[in-house]
Structures are given as C-alpha cells and as structure tokens.
Motif scaffolding. Sequence first.
Motif, PDB file in Angstrom:
ATOM      1  N   ASN A 160       0.800  -1.228   0.000  1.00  0.00           N
ATOM      2  CA  ASN A 160       0.000   0.000   0.000  1.00  0.00           C
ATOM      3  C   ASN A 160       0.830   1.273   0.000  1.00  0.00           C
ATOM      4  O   ASN A 160       0.295   2.366   0.219  1.00  0.00           O
ATOM      5  N   SER A 161       2.151   1.155  -0.248  1.00  0.00           N
ATOM      6  CA  SER A 161       3.010   2.330  -0.318  1.00  0.00           C
ATOM      7  C   SER A 161       4.316   1.978  -1.017  1.00  0.00           C
ATOM      8  O   SER A 161       4.666   0.793  -1.144  1.00  0.00           O
ATOM      9  N   GLY A 162       5.060   3.026  -1.412  1.00  0.00           N
ATOM     10  CA  GLY A 162       6.356   2.801  -2.028  1.00  0.00           C
ATOM     11  C   GLY A 162       7.329   2.109  -1.093  1.00  0.00           C
ATOM     12  O   GLY A 162       7.962   1.103  -1.479  1.00  0.00           O
ATOM     13  N   PRO A 163       7.486   2.581   0.169  1.00  0.00           N
ATOM     14  CA  PRO A 163       8.401   1.903   1.100  1.00  0.00           C
ATOM     15  C   PRO A 163       8.026   0.435   1.337  1.00  0.00           C
ATOM     16  O   PRO A 163       8.906  -0.423   1.426  1.00  0.00           O
ATOM     17  N   ALA A 164       6.709   0.153   1.425  1.00  0.00           N
ATOM     18  CA  ALA A 164       6.275  -1.236   1.632  1.00  0.00           C
ATOM     19  C   ALA A 164       6.653  -2.092   0.428  1.00  0.00           C
ATOM     20  O   ALA A 164       7.048  -3.258   0.572  1.00  0.00           O
ATOM     21  N   ALA A 165       6.540  -1.528  -0.772  1.00  0.00           N
ATOM     22  CA  ALA A 165       6.912  -2.253  -1.979  1.00  0.00           C
ATOM     23  C   ALA A 165       8.403  -2.553  -2.008  1.00  0.00           C
ATOM     24  O   ALA A 165       8.830  -3.664  -2.332  1.00  0.00           O
ATOM     25  N   LEU A 166       9.218  -1.558  -1.645  1.00  0.00           N
ATOM     26  CA  LEU A 166      10.674  -1.749  -1.646  1.00  0.00           C
ATOM     27  C   LEU A 166      11.092  -2.787  -0.613  1.00  0.00           C
ATOM     28  O   LEU A 166      12.021  -3.567  -0.851  1.00  0.00           O
ATOM     29  N   TYR A 194       9.261  -5.333   0.353  1.00  0.00           N
ATOM     30  CA  TYR A 194       8.889  -6.618  -0.247  1.00  0.00           C
ATOM     31  C   TYR A 194       9.918  -7.038  -1.297  1.00  0.00           C
ATOM     32  O   TYR A 194      10.341  -8.197  -1.350  1.00  0.00           O
ATOM     33  N   LEU A 195      10.339  -6.095  -2.123  1.00  0.00           N
ATOM     34  CA  LEU A 195      11.279  -6.395  -3.201  1.00  0.00           C
ATOM     35  C   LEU A 195      12.672  -6.738  -2.675  1.00  0.00           C
ATOM     36  O   LEU A 195      13.472  -7.336  -3.385  1.00  0.00           O
ATOM     37  N   GLY A 196      12.935  -6.345  -1.431  1.00  0.00           N
ATOM     38  CA  GLY A 196      14.233  -6.699  -0.831  1.00  0.00           C
ATOM     39  C   GLY A 196      14.363  -8.180  -0.563  1.00  0.00           C
ATOM     40  O   GLY A 196      15.474  -8.698  -0.419  1.00  0.00           O
ATOM     41  N   LYS A 197      13.232  -8.906  -0.513  1.00  0.00           N
ATOM     42  CA  LYS A 197      13.261 -10.339  -0.211  1.00  0.00           C
ATOM     43  C   LYS A 197      12.589 -11.194  -1.285  1.00  0.00           C
ATOM     44  O   LYS A 197      12.692 -12.424  -1.242  1.00  0.00           O
ATOM     45  N   ASN A 198      11.877 -10.548  -2.215  1.00  0.00           N
ATOM     46  CA  ASN A 198      11.112 -11.293  -3.208  1.00  0.00           C
ATOM     47  C   ASN A 198      11.325 -10.709  -4.597  1.00  0.00           C
ATOM     48  O   ASN A 198      11.673  -9.533  -4.738  1.00  0.00           O
ATOM     49  N   ARG A 199      11.127 -11.549  -5.595  1.00  0.00           N
ATOM     50  CA  ARG A 199      11.248 -11.068  -6.973  1.00  0.00           C
ATOM     51  C   ARG A 199       9.993 -11.447  -7.759  1.00  0.00           C
ATOM     52  O   ARG A 199       9.884 -12.568  -8.254  1.00  0.00           O
ATOM     53  N   PRO A 200       9.041 -10.509  -7.885  1.00  0.00           N
ATOM     54  CA  PRO A 200       7.852 -10.787  -8.692  1.00  0.00           C
ATOM     55  C   PRO A 200       8.188 -10.778 -10.175  1.00  0.00           C
ATOM     56  O   PRO A 200       9.312 -10.410 -10.562  1.00  0.00           O
ATOM     57  N   ASP A 201       7.239 -11.169 -10.988  1.00  0.00           N
ATOM     58  CA  ASP A 201       7.466 -11.197 -12.432  1.00  0.00           C
ATOM     59  C   ASP A 201       7.073  -9.883 -13.108  1.00  0.00           C
ATOM     60  O   ASP A 201       7.652  -9.516 -14.132  1.00  0.00           O
ATOM     61  N   VAL A 202       6.083  -9.197 -12.534  1.00  0.00           N
ATOM     62  CA  VAL A 202       5.623  -7.914 -13.064  1.00  0.00           C
ATOM     63  C   VAL A 202       5.238  -7.033 -11.872  1.00  0.00           C
ATOM     64  O   VAL A 202       4.749  -7.540 -10.856  1.00  0.00           O
ATOM     65  N   ASP A 251       5.901   8.784  -4.108  1.00  0.00           N
ATOM     66  CA  ASP A 251       5.052   8.504  -5.269  1.00  0.00           C
ATOM     67  C   ASP A 251       5.679   7.428  -6.161  1.00  0.00           C
ATOM     68  O   ASP A 251       6.772   6.926  -5.893  1.00  0.00           O
ATOM     69  N   GLY A 252       4.969   7.090  -7.229  1.00  0.00           N
ATOM     70  CA  GLY A 252       5.414   6.014  -8.096  1.00  0.00           C
ATOM     71  C   GLY A 252       6.740   6.272  -8.774  1.00  0.00           C
ATOM     72  O   GLY A 252       7.569   5.365  -8.919  1.00  0.00           O
ATOM     73  N   PHE A 253       6.967   7.530  -9.172  1.00  0.00           N
ATOM     74  CA  PHE A 253       8.229   7.849  -9.848  1.00  0.00           C
ATOM     75  C   PHE A 253       9.412   7.721  -8.882  1.00  0.00           C
ATOM     76  O   PHE A 253      10.477   7.242  -9.264  1.00  0.00           O
ATOM     77  N   GLU A 254       9.222   8.152  -7.625  1.00  0.00           N
ATOM     78  CA  GLU A 254      10.286   8.017  -6.621  1.00  0.00           C
ATOM     79  C   GLU A 254      10.546   6.548  -6.306  1.00  0.00           C
ATOM     80  O   GLU A 254      11.702   6.118  -6.136  1.00  0.00           O
ATOM     81  N   THR A 255       9.467   5.784  -6.225  1.00  0.00           N
ATOM     82  CA  THR A 255       9.617   4.341  -5.978  1.00  0.00           C
ATOM     83  C   THR A 255      10.361   3.684  -7.134  1.00  0.00           C
ATOM     84  O   THR A 255      11.252   2.845  -6.937  1.00  0.00           O
ATOM     85  N   MET A 256      10.014   4.077  -8.344  1.00  0.00           N
ATOM     86  CA  MET A 256      10.678   3.551  -9.537  1.00  0.00           C
ATOM     87  C   MET A 256      12.170   3.866  -9.501  1.00  0.00           C
ATOM     88  O   MET A 256      13.014   3.028  -9.826  1.00  0.00           O
ATOM     89  N   ASP A 305      18.962  -7.233  -9.759  1.00  0.00           N
ATOM     90  CA  ASP A 305      18.015  -8.296 -10.124  1.00  0.00           C
ATOM     91  C   ASP A 305      16.561  -7.839 -10.100  1.00  0.00           C
ATOM     92  O   ASP A 305      15.683  -8.548 -10.579  1.00  0.00           O
ATOM     93  N   ILE A 306      16.290  -6.664  -9.528  1.00  0.00           N
ATOM     94  CA  ILE A 306      14.925  -6.134  -9.498  1.00  0.00           C
ATOM     95  C   ILE A 306      14.729  -5.132 -10.633  1.00  0.00           C
ATOM     96  O   ILE A 306      13.634  -4.992 -11.186  1.00  0.00           O
ATOM     97  N   ASN A 307      15.812  -4.457 -10.981  1.00  0.00           N
ATOM     98  CA  ASN A 307      15.714  -3.359 -11.951  1.00  0.00           C
ATOM     99  C   ASN A 307      15.365  -3.807 -13.370  1.00  0.00           C
ATOM    100  O   ASN A 307      15.166  -2.977 -14.249  1.00  0.00           O
TER     101      ASN A 307
END
Length: 354
Positions: A32-38, A40-48, A59-64, A72-74
């Motif tokens: 539900n936020s950019g920090p929460a997504a990051l 998650y991505l620190g331990k997992n690798r989704p496909d999309v 915001d989305g651009f900062e998260t990007m 491996d996430i980029n």
Amino acid sequence: MKGIILVVDDDSANLMLAQKILGGEYRIAAANSGPAALKYLGKNRPDVILLDINMPEMDGFETMEQLKTMKDINTIPVIFLTADKSTETETKCFQVGAFDFVGKPFVPDILKSRVKRALELEQYHNSLETLVKEQAEQLMERSKRIGEIQENVIVGLANLIESRDGSTGKHVKNTQGYVELIVGELSGKGLFADILDEEYMQNTCKAAPLHDIGKIKIPDSILQKPGKLTPEEYETMKKHTVYSTDVIKGIIGDVENEEYVRVASDIAMYHHERWDGTGYPAGLKGEEIPLCARIMAVADVFDALYEERCYKQPVRPMEKVLGILEEGKGSQFDPVIVEVFTGMEPVLRERLGE
C-alpha cells in the motif's frame, strides 16, 4: 507455476480490484506504499510490478527510481497505474523506464492484456538470458577443449622430436616444469615486473616445450651421434634455433594469438644465446636476449646436465649441476635467474627425489 504480480497502490479498493481481475491467473502480492513495496522487493522477486503514481510519502516515480538501483529487481517490467492520462504523464512514465501504463479506473481486459504481454516479455527475456549463458558456457568449454587438444599435439610433437636424439621425451616435461618454477619464483619476488605479467608468464610456460622444435630439420646422423660433433656438424646443429621460428609459425602461426607465437619464437631462437654475447645464433648479450629465452636457457642446461643423453652421462649429484650454473652466472646465464633458480634447491631436491 503462476506468475507473481506485485500491485502497489495506496487505495485498498484498487488492490482488491486488481486481485479480482488478475487473481484467477496470477498470484497477487500487494503493497500500500512505495516503502512497503521496496521492503517486499528486498526479499522477493515478482514477475511484473503494477505501480501507482499518485501515492503519499513516496510517489510512483520516486519508488521507480529506488527499485532501479536494486540488483536483479531493476529488470522487472513495471506498469504504471494512473488516472492522469495526459501526454506529459505518459511521456514521463516511459522516460523513467516503464514497460507500459494503464489508466484508472481499470478496464479488466486491458489490464489483463498489458500484464500478459509484460509477463511474456519477461519470460522471453529470462529464457534468452539462460540460452545465451548456456551457449557462452558451451563455447568456453569447447574453446578450452580445443586449447587442450592443441597443447597436447604440440607437446606430443616436441616429444617426438626429442626422441630422435635418444631422449624419451622426459626433457620436454622436465624443462617445462623448471620454467614454471623459475617464472613463479621471479614473479613472487617482484623481479622483471615490467615484463613478467600474467600473459607473459602463461605464454612462456606454455611455449617451453617448443624450444628445440627446429631439430626436426637436423639429420639423424648428427642428432644421434654418440661422440663429439665436428665443427661442421656443430654448425649444422646450431641451425635448429633458426629453423624453429619457421616451424613454429607454420604450425601455430594461424591458430594462436600473436603474442604467444612471438614468445614461442623467442624461446626457440634465442635460448642458446649467452649473457656475455658469445652464444648463437645472433650473438645477443645481456638484456638484449628476451627474458623468456634467458629463463629457458637455465632450465634447458640444468636438465641437459642432470639427465643422461646419448652423448653423455648424467652429472650428479644435483649440487654439482647447480655449481656449474653458478660458474656460468654473468657469462653464460642471466645472473638474477641463476640466483633465483639455485635458491630453489630444496624444491628441486624434492622434485628430483634427492
């Protein structure tokens, strides 16, 4: 297994809608936020990744921007989610590296098709990377094998030539071993560092078996003569150094790199030169003689003295041979190389079983 889709949106209704639309075909992870997504991505690798643009805190651009720094996430395809369908927003999405963008409110078929296309591209990319890696490994293994075959052929040819003068091929193996010892010791002591880099060391050791390959053009009557050669015969024998360069270029000139061919030619041509300039075939002296040839000279003479030949008995014990090398220090041999070689007496004794 189903692909994993990470949906990042601060609106729980949108998260639920994405789950409803995509959950039947994919596994859905929600943040539900950019920090929460990051996190998650620190331990997992989704496909999309489906990434909302307008979110508080980050915001989305900062998260990007942050996820593009994550190894491996980029490379994961990112689809932006936005209610702003302006040309400026669309342009910025692609400028920051988005794969695509989907407008809000979601149109189920459009969202599905965009995610499917992104997932297919990711799978194709991964398959292509795997294929390239496998092919690269196969090429490296094939190249290594060809190199081994080529080296075995060269050593076999050198052994065959050595056997013509009554040797067993042991001389080729012995001298290469001594060259490896000398090269390693010189490098370890930091001597000749301006010349003795990794490539030069490898080339010198690899080329050592070719040092007498020009003997293939010397008549058996001279090579196998048990007694002392006449002056005329000796002049013929000395030509093996010159013949060697032609043989080396003919055998490996087109299949080896230029630097290796040069080192091999230098060893074969100049390993009978003397430090004082009285050697052959060119009468070079001191450091005019290539370093690889000066190393080969010490290894060659040591083995020639220590081992039995058709025209001589072996010189034993080993310290007597080392004493002869010491006597030639500064006249026949490079004094630095002799000093290093004789300093390895314990290693030589172990190697020779004395």
